[in-house]
Design a protein around this motif. Structure first.
Motif, short mmCIF file in Angstrom:
data_model
loop_
_atom_site.label_atom_id
_atom_site.label_comp_id
_atom_site.label_asym_id
_atom_site.label_seq_id
_atom_site.Cartn_x
_atom_site.Cartn_y
_atom_site.Cartn_z
N LEU A 131 0.77 -1.03 0.18
CA LEU A 131 0.05 0.02 0.04
C LEU A 131 0.69 1.21 -0.04
N ALA A 132 1.91 1.12 0.58
CA ALA A 132 2.85 2.27 0.66
C ALA A 132 3.63 2.58 -0.59
N ALA A 133 3.75 1.35 -1.56
CA ALA A 133 4.26 1.62 -2.77
C ALA A 133 3.24 1.91 -3.74
N ARG A 134 1.86 1.48 -3.62
CA ARG A 134 0.61 2.00 -4.22
C ARG A 134 0.59 3.62 -4.26
N LYS A 135 0.63 4.00 -2.81
CA LYS A 135 0.46 5.59 -2.67
C LYS A 135 1.67 6.47 -3.33
N ALA A 136 2.71 5.66 -3.70
CA ALA A 136 3.59 6.50 -4.10
C ALA A 136 3.60 6.33 -5.79
N ALA A 137 3.03 5.08 -6.33
CA ALA A 137 2.68 5.12 -7.51
C ALA A 137 1.60 6.22 -7.92
N LEU A 138 0.30 6.31 -7.10
CA LEU A 138 -0.35 7.10 -7.27
C LEU A 138 0.06 8.66 -7.50
N LYS A 139 1.07 9.20 -6.64
CA LYS A 139 1.41 10.20 -6.49
C LYS A 139 2.26 10.63 -7.86
N ARG A 140 2.75 9.70 -8.45
CA ARG A 140 3.49 9.95 -9.73
C ARG A 140 2.55 9.62 -11.07
N ASP A 141 1.33 9.36 -10.69
CA ASP A 141 0.36 9.05 -11.71
C ASP A 141 0.72 7.77 -12.60
N ALA A 142 1.19 6.90 -11.77
CA ALA A 142 1.59 5.59 -12.52
C ALA A 142 0.41 4.77 -12.41
N GLY A 143 -0.73 5.10 -13.12
CA GLY A 143 -2.01 4.23 -12.70
C GLY A 143 -1.88 2.53 -13.01
N ARG A 144 -1.19 2.26 -14.03
CA ARG A 144 -1.00 0.97 -14.31
C ARG A 144 -0.44 0.21 -13.19
N ASP A 145 0.81 0.75 -12.66
CA ASP A 145 1.46 0.11 -11.51
C ASP A 145 0.45 0.04 -10.26
N ALA A 146 -0.39 1.13 -10.17
CA ALA A 146 -1.20 1.21 -8.91
C ALA A 146 -2.29 0.05 -9.26
N ARG A 147 -2.63 -0.41 -10.29
CA ARG A 147 -3.88 -1.31 -10.63
C ARG A 147 -2.89 -2.68 -10.16
N ASP A 148 -1.63 -2.66 -10.80
CA ASP A 148 -1.05 -4.22 -10.52
C ASP A 148 -0.89 -4.41 -9.11
N LEU A 149 -0.61 -3.41 -8.33
CA LEU A 149 -0.40 -3.42 -7.09
C LEU A 149 -1.68 -3.91 -6.28
N VAL A 150 -2.91 -3.44 -6.70
CA VAL A 150 -4.23 -3.73 -6.06
C VAL A 150 -4.47 -5.41 -6.34
N GLU A 151 -3.98 -5.79 -7.51
CA GLU A 151 -4.17 -7.28 -7.91
C GLU A 151 -3.28 -7.92 -6.73
N THR A 152 -2.23 -7.60 -6.58
CA THR A 152 -1.07 -8.14 -5.55
C THR A 152 -1.51 -8.35 -4.37
N VAL A 153 -2.28 -7.15 -3.63
CA VAL A 153 -2.97 -7.09 -2.44
C VAL A 153 -3.94 -8.07 -2.37
N ARG A 154 -4.81 -8.17 -3.25
CA ARG A 154 -5.89 -9.13 -3.43
C ARG A 154 -5.44 -10.57 -3.41
N GLY A 155 -4.21 -10.98 -3.92
CA GLY A 155 -3.61 -12.22 -3.57
C GLY A 155 -3.39 -12.59 -2.41
N LEU A 156 -3.21 -11.47 -1.42
CA LEU A 156 -2.96 -11.82 0.17
C LEU A 156 -4.17 -11.63 0.87
N GLY A 157 -5.48 -11.53 0.18
CA GLY A 157 -6.51 -11.53 1.00
C GLY A 157 -7.35 -10.11 1.21
N PHE A 158 -7.00 -9.17 0.34
CA PHE A 158 -7.56 -7.99 0.98
C PHE A 158 -7.76 -7.16 -0.70
N VAL A 159 -9.04 -6.26 -0.40
CA VAL A 159 -9.44 -5.34 -1.37
C VAL A 159 -9.11 -3.94 -1.06
N VAL A 160 -8.76 -3.39 -2.22
CA VAL A 160 -8.28 -1.80 -1.87
C VAL A 160 -9.49 -0.87 -2.85
#
Length: 241
Positions: A197-226
């Motif tokens: 989530l910290a990495a995703r926050k940084a990705a959102l700040k630099r407008d890296a939308g694809r990276d942010a979405r990829d991190l959401v899928e990784t978090v989902r694999g660990l049992g959580f929704v963002v």
């Protein structure tokens, strides 16, 4: 349905199921494909005059660039600026359409095309469909997000199409009450999820939308929704997690 582009077609010999394609209403398509290029053309026409007007200001950022644009007063120079505005408008229009999430429905499955990626989900694997602001969201059997994106169709048209094919359309996220705001270090989340989530926050700040979405899928694999609410990340556990 409300002027939205809902096209129905029959499949070939191997598949006779009826499909519905959901996209931008015709009026919105015309506004995007004609309005944006026209706006760019008009902006190109007005830009030198605006620059000349602005150059009289005593406090002016990027003065050299603005004065250069203001000096483009020859007919051929104005034509070049207008052409640049037209091209910029066309690029914006096609970018907006390319980023739109295209949906094709049948009673058996739903196909989503988004950012050059095509995914198909079986009807039995979709537990809920709803709008979150402007985003169309499909949830899976584990309550995780299968797909999220702007489709362009009106809410009534989306609801009617999904319901007509037997999908569980909801007026809102059925799990909305379970979301909590992410607070770094909270003991409710594993350290690995905090790092993501910290990495995703940084990705959102630099407008890296694809990276942010990829991190959401990784978090989902660990049992959580963002999901995002304003500038804050919120999370919840998957159903049964």
């Amino acid at each position: 349905m409300s002027g939205d582009r809902l096209n129905k077609a029959r499949g070939g010999a191997s598949s006779r199921e009826e499909t519905t394609e959901i996209g931008h209403p015709r009026g919105d398509l015309a506004l995007i494909l004609v309005g944006m290029p026209l706006l760019g053309l008009l902006l190109g026409l007005a830009l030198p005059r605006l620059a000349r007007w602005a150059s009289g200001s005593p406090v002016l950022p990027w003065r050299d660039g603005i004065e250069f644009i203001g000096g483009l007063d020859a007919p051929w120079q104005t034509a070049l600026v207008m052409a640049a505005g037209l091209v910029a408008g066309l690029l914006l229009a096609f970018t907006a359409l390319a980023e739109s999430m295209k949906v094709r429905l049948s009673d058996a499955r739903v196909t989503v095309e988004q950012e050059g990626r095509t995914r198909t989900f079986e009807r039995a694997d979709v537990s809920a469909v709803f709008l979150d602001g402007k985003h169309l969201v499909l949830l899976g059997a584990d309550s995780g997000e299968l797909a999220r994106g702007e489709n362009g169709a009106r809410a009534a048209a989306l609801a009617g199409a999904f319901r007509a094919h037997g999908y569980p359309w909801r007026d809102a996220d059925p799990h909305a009450s379970l979301f909590r705001r992410w607070i770094p270090g909270t003991p409710d989340l594993p350290a690995e999820v905090h790092a993501l989530l910290a990495a995703r926050k940084a990705a959102l700040k630099r407008d890296a939308g694809r990276d942010a979405r990829d991190l959401v899928e990784t978090v989902r694999g660990l049992g959580f929704v963002v999901r995002d609410e304003g500038k804050e990340q919120h999370w919840r556990p998957l159903a049964g997690a």
